[in-house]
Design an enzyme around this catalytic site. Structure first.
Site, PDB file in Angstrom:
ATOM      1  N   ASP A 130       0.847  -1.187   0.000  1.00 16.31           N
ATOM      2  CA  ASP A 130       0.000   0.000   0.000  1.00 16.31           C
ATOM      3  C   ASP A 130       0.891   1.250   0.000  1.00 16.31           C
ATOM      4  O   ASP A 130       1.876   1.321   0.744  1.00 16.31           O
ATOM      5  CB  ASP A 130      -0.908  -0.009   1.240  1.00 16.31           C
ATOM      6  N   ILE A 131       0.530   2.227  -0.823  1.00 21.97           N
ATOM      7  CA  ILE A 131       1.370   3.428  -0.965  1.00 21.97           C
ATOM      8  C   ILE A 131       1.239   4.364   0.246  1.00 21.97           C
ATOM      9  O   ILE A 131       2.132   5.179   0.495  1.00 21.97           O
ATOM     10  CB  ILE A 131       1.004   4.143  -2.287  1.00 21.97           C
TER      11      ILE A 131
ATOM     12  N   HIS B 225     -10.369  -5.458  -3.131  1.00 24.51           N
ATOM     13  CA  HIS B 225      -9.016  -5.694  -2.625  1.00 24.51           C
ATOM     14  C   HIS B 225      -9.086  -6.092  -1.160  1.00 24.51           C
ATOM     15  O   HIS B 225      -9.972  -5.672  -0.428  1.00 24.51           O
ATOM     16  CB  HIS B 225      -8.133  -4.458  -2.803  1.00 24.51           C
TER      17      HIS B 225
ATOM     18  N   HIS C  58      -6.899  -6.035   2.360  1.00 21.60           N
ATOM     19  CA  HIS C  58      -5.770  -5.435   3.068  1.00 21.60           C
ATOM     20  C   HIS C  58      -5.149  -6.489   3.988  1.00 21.60           C
ATOM     21  O   HIS C  58      -5.867  -7.202   4.692  1.00 21.60           O
ATOM     22  CB  HIS C  58      -6.233  -4.302   3.988  1.00 21.60           C
TER      23      HIS C  58
HETATM   24  P1  5GP Z   1      -9.814   1.092   0.491  1.00 25.72           P
HETATM   25  O1  5GP Z   1     -10.001   2.280   1.398  1.00 25.72           O
HETATM   26  O2  5GP Z   1     -10.488   1.316  -0.848  1.00 25.72           O
HETATM   27  O3  5GP Z   1     -10.192  -0.204   1.127  1.00 25.72           O
HETATM   28  O4  5GP Z   1      -8.268   0.977   0.247  1.00 25.72           O
HETATM   29  C1  5GP Z   1      -7.580   1.545  -0.809  1.00 25.72           C
HETATM   30  C2  5GP Z   1      -6.113   1.509  -0.451  1.00 25.72           C
HETATM   31  O5  5GP Z   1      -5.357   1.779  -1.602  1.00 25.72           O
HETATM   32  C3  5GP Z   1      -5.713   2.546   0.603  1.00 25.72           C
HETATM   33  O6  5GP Z   1      -5.129   1.901   1.716  1.00 25.72           O
HETATM   34  C4  5GP Z   1      -4.722   3.448  -0.134  1.00 25.72           C
HETATM   35  O7  5GP Z   1      -3.670   3.877   0.693  1.00 25.72           O
HETATM   36  C5  5GP Z   1      -4.232   2.556  -1.259  1.00 25.72           C
HETATM   37  N1  5GP Z   1      -3.816   3.263  -2.455  1.00 25.72           N
HETATM   38  C6  5GP Z   1      -4.388   4.364  -3.014  1.00 25.72           C
HETATM   39  N2  5GP Z   1      -3.741   4.698  -4.150  1.00 25.72           N
HETATM   40  C7  5GP Z   1      -2.729   3.807  -4.311  1.00 25.72           C
HETATM   41  C8  5GP Z   1      -1.706   3.652  -5.289  1.00 25.72           C
HETATM   42  O8  5GP Z   1      -1.593   4.378  -6.265  1.00 25.72           O
HETATM   43  N3  5GP Z   1      -0.845   2.612  -5.100  1.00 25.72           N
HETATM   44  C9  5GP Z   1      -0.923   1.770  -4.030  1.00 25.72           C
HETATM   45  N4  5GP Z   1      -0.031   0.796  -3.945  1.00 25.72           N
HETATM   46  N5  5GP Z   1      -1.890   1.892  -3.084  1.00 25.72           N
HETATM   47  C10 5GP Z   1      -2.786   2.891  -3.228  1.00 25.72           C
END
Ligand code: 5GP
Length: 146
Positions: free
Chosen positions: A37-38, A107, A109
């Site tokens: 995660d970035i 996705h 985590h």
């Molecule tokens: P969500 O909140 O949708 O469950 O998680 C999305 C995740 O993607 C977040 O933890 C966020 O930090 C990560 N994320 C957002 N943009 C990018 C990116 O460009 N690259 C990577 N590796 N992770 C990302």
């Protein structure tokens, strides 16, 4: 965005799979892709996605894609444990914006957790965007355990 909607072929994870934006890869097989995660919540925060499913969330995902994603989640979690020796490992998956979902390609985590550290999810990760070189070094440590 709600639980219902249309899959966007230009979402960030689709662009990562298409090689249009970079990512720090941990593992890949024919059907799944795992990367760091970035904006990590914890050191070693990883994400696992299906390479072929266009499911936006858990309610949409095909059974075989789900099984593939979870098998990779287990494999990568085990490697993270060996590399980083966390006290616990949290597996999280959000469905819909009100539940915290920001990217609408399903996705999972993987969050290594340590005793005494904060347990929540910060809006932009624990410390904002990670340094790419540090992420790469961490990925090398984890990949060595796969
Ligand atoms: P969500 O909140 O949708 O469950 O998680 C999305 C995740 O993607 C977040 O933890 C966020 O930090 C990560 N994320 C957002 N943009 C990018 C990116 O460009 N690259 C990577 N590796 N992770 C990302």
């Amino acid at each position: 965005m709600s639980l219902d909607g249309t899959y966007d072929d230009a979402n960030i994870f689709a662009l990562i799979l298409q090689g249009k934006i970079p990512s720090t890869k941990l593992y890949e097989d024919d059907t799944t892709f795992a990367f760091l995660d970035i904006m990590p919540q914890t050191k070693g925060h990883a994400l696992v996605i299906s390479k072929w499913s266009k499911a936006r969330n858990l309610l949409e995902i095909e059974e075989d894609a789900l099984a593939q994603v979870m098998a990779t989640t287990k494999k990568v979690a085990a490697a993270i444990r060996k590399a980083l020796n966390p006290d616990g490992i949290q597996i999280a998956q959000f469905n819909g914006a009100p539940a915290g979902q920001t990217i609408f390609h399903l996705h999972v985590h993987i969050l290594p957790r340590w005793e005494g550290d904060p347990k929540g999810f910060a809006a932009h990760g624990a410390g904002g965007e990670a340094d790419p070189a540090q992420l790469q070094a961490l990925a090398d440590e984890i990949r060595a355990q796969l």
